[in-house]
Design a protein around this motif. Structure first.
Motif, short mmCIF file in Angstrom:
data_model
loop_
_atom_site.label_atom_id
_atom_site.label_comp_id
_atom_site.label_asym_id
_atom_site.label_seq_id
_atom_site.Cartn_x
_atom_site.Cartn_y
_atom_site.Cartn_z
N ARG A 176 0.97 -1.31 -0.01
CA ARG A 176 -0.02 -0.08 -0.21
C ARG A 176 0.78 1.28 -0.02
NH1 ARG A 176 -4.84 1.40 0.05
NH2 ARG A 176 -5.46 3.47 0.83
N ILE A 177 1.89 1.33 0.86
CA ILE A 177 2.71 2.37 0.76
C ILE A 177 3.57 2.63 -0.46
CG2 ILE A 177 5.10 3.31 1.77
CD1 ILE A 177 3.96 1.88 4.47
N LYS A 178 3.93 1.50 -1.07
CA LYS A 178 4.70 1.67 -2.36
C LYS A 178 3.40 2.11 -3.29
CE LYS A 178 6.72 -2.64 -2.23
NZ LYS A 178 7.32 -3.95 -3.02
N ALA A 179 2.38 1.87 -3.45
CA ALA A 179 1.21 2.12 -4.34
C ALA A 179 1.14 3.66 -4.13
CB ALA A 179 -0.16 1.19 -3.95
N GLU A 180 1.03 4.00 -2.72
CA GLU A 180 0.55 5.82 -2.55
C GLU A 180 1.80 6.24 -3.13
OE1 GLU A 180 -0.58 6.33 1.54
OE2 GLU A 180 -2.23 4.82 1.26
N TYR A 181 3.04 5.91 -3.01
CA TYR A 181 4.24 6.63 -3.77
C TYR A 181 3.97 6.82 -5.07
CZ TYR A 181 7.21 6.44 0.48
OH TYR A 181 7.80 6.69 1.67
N ILE A 182 3.54 5.62 -5.43
CA ILE A 182 3.43 5.66 -7.26
C ILE A 182 2.21 6.70 -7.55
CG2 ILE A 182 2.96 4.43 -9.20
CD1 ILE A 182 4.77 2.36 -8.04
N TYR A 183 1.24 6.53 -6.92
CA TYR A 183 0.10 7.46 -7.06
C TYR A 183 0.24 8.89 -6.64
CZ TYR A 183 -4.38 10.09 -5.94
OH TYR A 183 -5.21 11.09 -6.02
N ASN A 184 1.16 9.33 -5.80
CA ASN A 184 1.45 10.49 -5.64
C ASN A 184 2.35 11.07 -6.93
OD1 ASN A 184 0.12 11.18 -3.35
ND2 ASN A 184 1.87 10.17 -1.99
N GLY A 185 3.46 10.22 -7.31
CA GLY A 185 4.11 10.56 -8.37
C GLY A 185 3.21 10.51 -9.82
N ILE A 186 2.48 9.91 -10.01
CA ILE A 186 1.39 10.01 -10.95
C ILE A 186 0.80 11.18 -11.10
CG2 ILE A 186 -0.41 8.95 -12.31
CD1 ILE A 186 1.87 7.45 -12.97
N VAL A 187 0.26 11.72 -10.05
CA VAL A 187 -0.62 12.94 -9.69
C VAL A 187 0.19 14.08 -10.28
CG1 VAL A 187 -1.90 14.15 -8.29
CG2 VAL A 187 -2.48 11.77 -8.43
N LYS A 188 1.56 14.04 -9.37
CA LYS A 188 2.45 15.11 -9.67
C LYS A 188 2.74 15.19 -11.20
CE LYS A 188 5.42 15.91 -6.30
NZ LYS A 188 6.40 15.86 -5.57
N MET A 189 3.12 14.11 -11.73
CA MET A 189 3.50 14.05 -13.12
C MET A 189 2.50 14.60 -14.15
SD MET A 189 5.00 10.79 -15.37
CE MET A 189 3.32 10.17 -15.68
N MET A 190 1.31 14.29 -13.95
CA MET A 190 0.11 14.39 -14.84
C MET A 190 -0.70 15.80 -14.24
SD MET A 190 -1.26 10.56 -15.76
CE MET A 190 -2.31 11.16 -16.95
N ASN A 191 0.17 16.70 -13.82
CA ASN A 191 -0.65 17.93 -13.58
C ASN A 191 0.43 19.09 -13.85
OD1 ASN A 191 -3.21 17.67 -12.53
ND2 ASN A 191 -2.13 16.81 -10.65
#
Length: 191
Positions: A176-191
């Motif tokens: 879950r922690i790995k997934a949240e890191y990736i989620y945060n990275g994707i949100v940052k990258m796609m904004n």
């Protein structure tokens, strides 16, 4: 209650999951393991290869079903993204099986190789479809910016491949922690 045929298949599937190869599985030891006579196995399967292929297909079906075990619409973008990524991480348990199975049993699966390739392609397609749907959800929720479908497909392909590779990097870290890191990275990258 499961039938004798199901018990036989489940036992072989478990053996395969534990990286026991075709040559290591004897029909006699399998019969003892299941608690039946050896001839009973042949009541359900024409050969050891027939049994083997049936068990492998069942394992492939489990993997296939695990890729789509929840309804994306019931979750927010973040929840669906993280849940689907964790599902992808959890498939890692089959990676060693897949590698060892194909390495150790090539001669027995040559005739069905296209079927297994198709199965793997279907699993990948479902992940891609699901992540594209999840990304669309993120765009409609205004969390990530709108991008073209082909850009989303490329990002999703990179995400899936990268996530599978990265899941090996820190096996101690909670999925879950790995997934949240990736989620945060994707949100940052796609904004």
């Amino acid at each position: 209650m499961s039938s004798t045929k199901d018990k036989i298949i489940d036992t072989v599937t478990q053996m395969l999951s534990n990286n026991i190869g075709f040559d290591e599985i004897s029909m006699s030891s399998l019969a003892v393991e299941v608690g039946i006579g050896k001839s009973t196995i042949y009541d359900y399967f024409t050969s050891k290869i027939d049994l083997f292929m049936t068990a492998v297909k069942k394992l492939a079906d489990k993997i296939f079903c695990a890729t789509k075990d929840f309804d994306i619409e019931e979750y927010t973008f973040k929840e669906a993204f993280i849940k689907q990524l964790i599902t992808l991480y959890e498939l890692k348990k089959y990676k060693n099986f897949g590698f060892n199975f194909f390495q150790n049993n090539k001669e027995y699966i040559i005739e069905d190789n296209d079927e297994f390739k198709e199965c793997i392609d279907n699993i990948k397609s479902i992940f891609i479809e699901r992540f594209i749907k999840i990304f669309s959800k993120g765009m409609s929720e205004g969390i990530i910016k709108e991008v073209k479908d082909e850009e989303t497909s490329l990002i999703v392909n990179i995400l899936i491949q990268g996530s599978v590779i990265c899941s090996d990097i820190d096996e101690e870290m909670d999925n879950r922690i790995k997934a949240e890191y990736i989620y945060n990275g994707i949100v940052k990258m796609m904004n």
